[in-house]
Design a protein around this motif. Sequence first.
Motif: not given
Length: 319
Positions: A128-135, A155-158, A212-219
Amino acid sequence: MQLIYHSDFLAHDTGGHPERKERLHAFRDLPDAALPDVEDWLLLVHEPAYIDQVRKSVASGHWLDPETPISSGSWKAAIAAVAATRLAMETGGFALARPPGHHAYPGHCSGFCIFNNVAIAAQYLVRQGKRVLIFDFDGHLGDGTSRIFSTTDQVMYWSIHQYPAFPGHGFIDEIGEGKGKGYTLNSPLPPGSGDDIFWSAFDHLLPLARQFKPDVVALSAGFDGYQYDPLLELRYSLDMFYQLGIRLTAEFPNTFATLEGGYNLQALPKCIFNFLAGMDGLEAPYQEEPTVSGRSVWERFEANLYAGLHYLEPYWTIR
Ligand SMILES: [Zn+2]
């Protein structure tokens, strides 16, 4: 943050395995959520041949891997875990999913995980064009998730995890590949690390996640770093999970979560309720003194921390 539960999670019958249905015992009176259909979503991450192999394994009762049990209800449960994570993504909720997902690869299962719940939801968002941080604050590296997104800058994976421990990697020099270089952040903590070291890792890497300026953060919300968990030697307190909820909700307004590990049957619901209370700005239901790490543990942690920041310096402003 709404808890998302479904009795299908209990259909994955693993007997006396640490990842057993009793983990969700405290939540069994919650109503079944109306789960969306997700069978097509598996293909966002998983190979068709693997999906087929899971179906066959469930039908035959043969385990896919020596650590990942399979029962006749495992397909139903695994689909419910993906669906609950999708619903969490759509509603900003917390999916009490089991089996967990973060060790699962596109083509094979691993470490009690069948389908990679968080990666499937994140991949949908990327489309969907989102930038996602997975913490991922489970005490283990989510090696499946890390691999799935290792070559993307969307996607940033931390991950903050014990090292050395299963799955045997997640060291500081693993920072992603190709276009994804710099978008994998690993915070390996030595066995014996308590709340103080967790917070040091968190505070040193958080500025990179902000950049990174995520649009959404997935935990990937795992609780096996708890001090009395049987699988790891991390020493997080119940207070840590409460404070983490407070910090994450202040930092990232658009967040959802899915359950990963946590194998102390008495403590897991306390960890989850403390975390949710933090996320929701409520009083902590359970009190426990923050834990303090020994000097030699700190020394090992800091050596890795500063070396790790050096690897990431070409990609982010390190303060
Ligand atoms: Zn874990």
